[in-house]
Design a protein around this motif. Structure first.
Motif, PDB file in Angstrom:
ATOM      1  N   ALA A 155      -0.345  -0.471   9.164  1.00  0.00           N
ATOM      2  CA  ALA A 155      -0.397  -1.029   7.801  1.00  0.00           C
ATOM      3  C   ALA A 155       0.085  -2.259   7.654  1.00  0.00           C
ATOM      4  CB  ALA A 155       0.819  -0.134   7.589  1.00  0.00           C
ATOM      5  N   ASP A 156       0.559  -3.207   8.697  1.00  0.00           N
ATOM      6  CA  ASP A 156       0.600  -4.299   8.626  1.00  0.00           C
ATOM      7  C   ASP A 156      -1.050  -5.440   8.741  1.00  0.00           C
ATOM      8  OD1 ASP A 156       0.524  -4.015  11.001  1.00  0.00           O
ATOM      9  OD2 ASP A 156       2.570  -5.052  10.894  1.00  0.00           O
ATOM     10  N   ASP A 157      -2.140  -4.784   9.190  1.00  0.00           N
ATOM     11  CA  ASP A 157      -2.827  -5.139   9.367  1.00  0.00           C
ATOM     12  C   ASP A 157      -4.400  -5.632   8.317  1.00  0.00           C
ATOM     13  OD1 ASP A 157      -5.419  -4.980  12.399  1.00  0.00           O
ATOM     14  OD2 ASP A 157      -5.612  -5.066   9.986  1.00  0.00           O
ATOM     15  N   PRO A 158      -4.082  -6.775   8.603  1.00  0.00           N
ATOM     16  CA  PRO A 158      -5.300  -7.283   7.472  1.00  0.00           C
ATOM     17  C   PRO A 158      -6.188  -6.059   6.578  1.00  0.00           C
ATOM     18  CG  PRO A 158      -5.442  -9.102   8.754  1.00  0.00           C
ATOM     19  CD  PRO A 158      -4.525  -7.880   9.278  1.00  0.00           C
ATOM     20  N   ARG A 159      -6.906  -5.624   7.163  1.00  0.00           N
ATOM     21  CA  ARG A 159      -7.897  -4.575   6.884  1.00  0.00           C
ATOM     22  C   ARG A 159      -7.440  -3.217   6.283  1.00  0.00           C
ATOM     23  NH1 ARG A 159     -10.149  -3.644  12.652  1.00  0.00           N
ATOM     24  NH2 ARG A 159      -8.336  -3.748  13.353  1.00  0.00           N
ATOM     25  N   LYS A 161     -14.082   1.681  -8.936  1.00  0.00           N
ATOM     26  CA  LYS A 161     -14.948   0.509  -7.538  1.00  0.00           C
ATOM     27  C   LYS A 161     -14.234   0.786  -6.449  1.00  0.00           C
ATOM     28  CE  LYS A 161     -16.117  -4.683  -6.774  1.00  0.00           C
ATOM     29  NZ  LYS A 161     -16.510  -5.570  -7.185  1.00  0.00           N
ATOM     30  N   VAL A 162     -14.094   1.468  -5.366  1.00  0.00           N
ATOM     31  CA  VAL A 162     -13.357   1.526  -4.060  1.00  0.00           C
ATOM     32  C   VAL A 162     -13.885   0.817  -3.035  1.00  0.00           C
ATOM     33  CG1 VAL A 162     -13.185   3.784  -2.438  1.00  0.00           C
ATOM     34  CG2 VAL A 162     -13.929   4.138  -4.981  1.00  0.00           C
ATOM     35  N   TYR A 163     -12.527   0.760  -2.287  1.00  0.00           N
ATOM     36  CA  TYR A 163     -13.142  -0.074  -1.052  1.00  0.00           C
ATOM     37  C   TYR A 163     -12.792   0.285   0.518  1.00  0.00           C
ATOM     38  CZ  TYR A 163     -13.061  -4.771  -3.205  1.00  0.00           C
ATOM     39  OH  TYR A 163     -13.181  -5.974  -3.540  1.00  0.00           O
ATOM     40  N   VAL A 164     -13.772   0.936   0.933  1.00  0.00           N
ATOM     41  CA  VAL A 164     -12.888   1.870   2.084  1.00  0.00           C
ATOM     42  C   VAL A 164     -12.706   0.925   3.290  1.00  0.00           C
ATOM     43  CG1 VAL A 164     -13.527   3.976   3.332  1.00  0.00           C
ATOM     44  CG2 VAL A 164     -14.436   3.764   0.847  1.00  0.00           C
ATOM     45  N   CYS A 165     -11.366   1.196   3.967  1.00  0.00           N
ATOM     46  CA  CYS A 165     -10.766   0.565   4.580  1.00  0.00           C
ATOM     47  C   CYS A 165     -10.090   0.988   6.246  1.00  0.00           C
ATOM     48  CB  CYS A 165      -9.467   0.093   4.079  1.00  0.00           C
ATOM     49  SG  CYS A 165      -9.011  -0.569   2.771  1.00  0.00           S
ATOM     50  N   PRO A 166     -10.101   0.581   6.791  1.00  0.00           N
ATOM     51  CA  PRO A 166     -10.317   1.701   8.265  1.00  0.00           C
ATOM     52  C   PRO A 166      -9.382   1.998   7.883  1.00  0.00           C
ATOM     53  CG  PRO A 166     -10.389  -0.821   9.050  1.00  0.00           C
ATOM     54  CD  PRO A 166     -10.745  -0.579   7.221  1.00  0.00           C
ATOM     55  N   ALA A 167      -9.503   3.315   8.803  1.00  0.00           N
ATOM     56  CA  ALA A 167      -7.991   4.100   8.556  1.00  0.00           C
ATOM     57  C   ALA A 167      -6.872   3.805  10.269  1.00  0.00           C
ATOM     58  CB  ALA A 167      -8.199   5.735   8.908  1.00  0.00           C
ATOM     59  N   HIS A 168      -7.662   3.502  11.555  1.00  0.00           N
ATOM     60  CA  HIS A 168      -7.072   3.561  12.078  1.00  0.00           C
ATOM     61  C   HIS A 168      -6.697   2.521  12.748  1.00  0.00           C
ATOM     62  CE1 HIS A 168     -10.788   1.229  13.189  1.00  0.00           C
ATOM     63  NE2 HIS A 168     -10.229   0.203  13.621  1.00  0.00           N
ATOM     64  N   VAL A 169      -6.076   1.462  12.207  1.00  0.00           N
ATOM     65  CA  VAL A 169      -5.491   0.197  12.181  1.00  0.00           C
ATOM     66  C   VAL A 169      -4.097   0.136  11.426  1.00  0.00           C
ATOM     67  CG1 VAL A 169      -7.367  -1.203  11.485  1.00  0.00           C
ATOM     68  CG2 VAL A 169      -5.950  -0.934   9.518  1.00  0.00           C
ATOM     69  N   TYR A 171      -3.439  -0.733   2.663  1.00  0.00           N
ATOM     70  CA  TYR A 171      -2.303  -1.468   1.767  1.00  0.00           C
ATOM     71  C   TYR A 171      -2.692  -2.872   1.533  1.00  0.00           C
ATOM     72  CZ  TYR A 171       0.179   2.684   3.193  1.00  0.00           C
ATOM     73  OH  TYR A 171       0.748   3.971   3.160  1.00  0.00           O
ATOM     74  N   GLN A 172      -2.809  -3.303   3.361  1.00  0.00           N
ATOM     75  CA  GLN A 172      -3.000  -5.034   2.573  1.00  0.00           C
ATOM     76  C   GLN A 172      -4.407  -5.542   1.455  1.00  0.00           C
ATOM     77  OE1 GLN A 172      -1.293  -6.610   3.845  1.00  0.00           O
ATOM     78  NE2 GLN A 172      -0.355  -5.178   4.581  1.00  0.00           N
ATOM     79  N   VAL A 173      -5.339  -4.850   1.716  1.00  0.00           N
ATOM     80  CA  VAL A 173      -6.500  -5.177   0.612  1.00  0.00           C
ATOM     81  C   VAL A 173      -6.097  -4.753  -0.148  1.00  0.00           C
ATOM     82  CG1 VAL A 173      -8.904  -4.333   0.569  1.00  0.00           C
ATOM     83  CG2 VAL A 173      -8.489  -4.658   2.426  1.00  0.00           C
ATOM     84  N   ALA A 174      -5.333  -4.087  -1.050  1.00  0.00           N
ATOM     85  CA  ALA A 174      -5.171  -3.684  -2.292  1.00  0.00           C
ATOM     86  C   ALA A 174      -4.370  -5.260  -2.296  1.00  0.00           C
ATOM     87  CB  ALA A 174      -4.168  -2.241  -2.691  1.00  0.00           C
ATOM     88  N   LYS A 175      -3.046  -5.266  -2.196  1.00  0.00           N
ATOM     89  CA  LYS A 175      -2.203  -6.717  -1.675  1.00  0.00           C
ATOM     90  C   LYS A 175      -3.328  -8.257  -2.251  1.00  0.00           C
ATOM     91  CE  LYS A 175       1.930  -5.375   0.838  1.00  0.00           C
ATOM     92  NZ  LYS A 175       2.697  -5.046   1.521  1.00  0.00           N
ATOM     93  N   ARG A 176      -4.265  -8.354  -1.311  1.00  0.00           N
ATOM     94  CA  ARG A 176      -4.755  -9.241  -1.042  1.00  0.00           C
ATOM     95  C   ARG A 176      -5.503  -9.212  -2.099  1.00  0.00           C
ATOM     96  NH1 ARG A 176     -10.036  -9.691  -0.474  1.00  0.00           N
ATOM     97  NH2 ARG A 176     -10.139  -7.803   1.606  1.00  0.00           N
ATOM     98  N   LEU A 177      -6.108  -8.213  -3.288  1.00  0.00           N
ATOM     99  CA  LEU A 177      -6.827  -8.070  -4.289  1.00  0.00           C
ATOM    100  C   LEU A 177      -6.151  -8.579  -5.639  1.00  0.00           C
ATOM    101  CD1 LEU A 177      -9.400  -5.159  -3.814  1.00  0.00           C
ATOM    102  CD2 LEU A 177      -9.603  -7.856  -3.557  1.00  0.00           C
ATOM    103  N   HIS A 178      -4.847  -7.706  -5.368  1.00  0.00           N
ATOM    104  CA  HIS A 178      -4.123  -8.358  -6.358  1.00  0.00           C
ATOM    105  C   HIS A 178      -3.871  -9.769  -6.086  1.00  0.00           C
ATOM    106  CE1 HIS A 178      -1.423  -7.753  -8.815  1.00  0.00           C
ATOM    107  NE2 HIS A 178       0.266  -7.931  -8.186  1.00  0.00           N
TER     108      HIS A 178
END
Ligand code: PMP
Length: 344
Positions: free
Chosen positions: A126-130, A116-124, A133-140
């Protein structure tokens, strides 16, 4: 079932025990003998099969994972593919948070392996919730019974190569290896192999390959993080803009930097001189060998092992596309497009 007839219970049993293949043409004029550890022979076509299997089985041994649980990672590359493959066989959900920079081909490849792939914006940042990194941490945090592989900061990444790749190389060279040349991304490959080889023979020289635009070489030399070293480059999987804890800098004797352009040409050269269809970083590693040879690093009695991390088929729209090479300005007058298409 016994596998003495090359029969296996599942695809995971084919991970590791990759061949060491002598390089005959590219290094014909160099001093010493050269061998490639060809990781594309893993069933997921890269060295990352080893870490995916080891990290997941270690979590199983510790009782952290049970069937139906979820495995999370931030990668669109080889590690994602390997985790997806291991997850299918073992019955886990695989979630990969990837950057919107990732090519559609890569995302489709991961999806074909059931991820299952979550495509996250490239331009933000690393500490942006989008960010991925942050999406992976939140899902975890949110998904009960999930693990986060976190390959850049996971010691098990080193252990996977200490347990398998290192001993394989030592046995395949009958303990005669004098130099190891390997790319450093997370650093797991080079650090795990280095630890094993140095325990057998502290004189084996370990040489890391880094990209221009990455901080690893400078950090190795000064132990300081210098963000002036950071700028965009094209090789994927090699070098980094942070210091990964999965790299044991003390076990590496020196780093060599290579360019995008020379690495791309060298990858093509490996394919069409040695007949081994390799990825971009294999070109980078071999480019480092060429530079080391020019610097007089090797002598006649040396046995040099170069790690080729993955397969050329992942780079059809890059290194093996004449158009891409041209768009990057990698073809000059000396180095024209060779493709001949004949219609009958
Ligand atoms: N080559 C490729 C194609 C990779 O994907 C990676 C992993 N980032 C490497 C080389 C470097 O391996 P490691 O992460 O173990 O340093």
């Amino acid at each position: 079932m016994s596998n003495n007839k090359n029969v296996f219970d599942n695809v995971l049993q084919l991970i590791g025990s990759t061949p060491l293949i002598k390089l005959n043409r590219m290094t014909a004029d160099f001093k010493g003998e050269y061998f490639a550890k060809v990781e594309a022979f893993n069933p997921g076509h890269s060295s990352k099969d080893r870490i995916a299997l080891h990290i997941i089985e270690e979590a199983e041994r510790q009782g952290i994972l049970s069937p139906g649980d979820t495995i999370i990672e931030t990668t669109s590359g080889n590690t994602g593919f390997s985790i997806a493959m291991v997850s299918i066989i073992k019955g886990y959900e695989c979630i990969l948070a990837v950057s919107s920079k990732s090519s559609a081909d890569k995302i489709d490849m991961l999806k074909s392996m059931g991820a299952k792939v979550y495509v996250c914006p490239a331009h933000v940042n690393a500490d942006d919730p989008r960010s991925y990194y942050q999406v992976a941490k939140r899902l975890h945090d949110e998904i009960k019974g999930s693990i986060y592989i976190n390959q850049y900061f996971n010691q098990l990444n080193i252990d996977a190569h200490y347990n398998t790749t290192g001993p394989e190389i030592w046995e395949q060279t009958e303990g005669q290896i004098t130099h190891l040349v390997a790319c450093s991304g997370t650093g797991g490959t080079i650090s795990g192999i280095a630890k094993y080889l140095k325990e057998q023979n502290p004189d084996v020289k370990i040489i890391g390959v880094d990209a221009y635009g990455s901080v690893l070489k400078k950090y190795h030399e000064t132990r300081e993080f210098d963000d002036k070293e950071i700028y965009p480059y094209r090789i994927e999987g090699l070098g980094k803009n942070l210091i990964p804890t999965a790299t044991d800098f003390d076990s590496i004797d020196k780093f060599v930097k290579v360019t995008d352009e020379e690495s791309a040409h060298t990858a093509r050269e490996i394919s069409n001189t040695e007949g081994i269809f390799v990825g971009y970083t294999s070109g980078a590693a071999m480019q480092a060998v060429k530079q080391l040879n020019e610097e007089g690093e090797f002598k006649e009695t040396d046995k040099v092992v170069v790690v080729f991390p993955d397969h050329g088929s992942r780079y059809m729209s890059k290194v093996y596309s004449d158009k891409w090479m041209q768009d990057q300005g990698f073809f000059d007058s000396k180095n024209e497009v060779h493709t001949t298409i004949e219609y009958i």
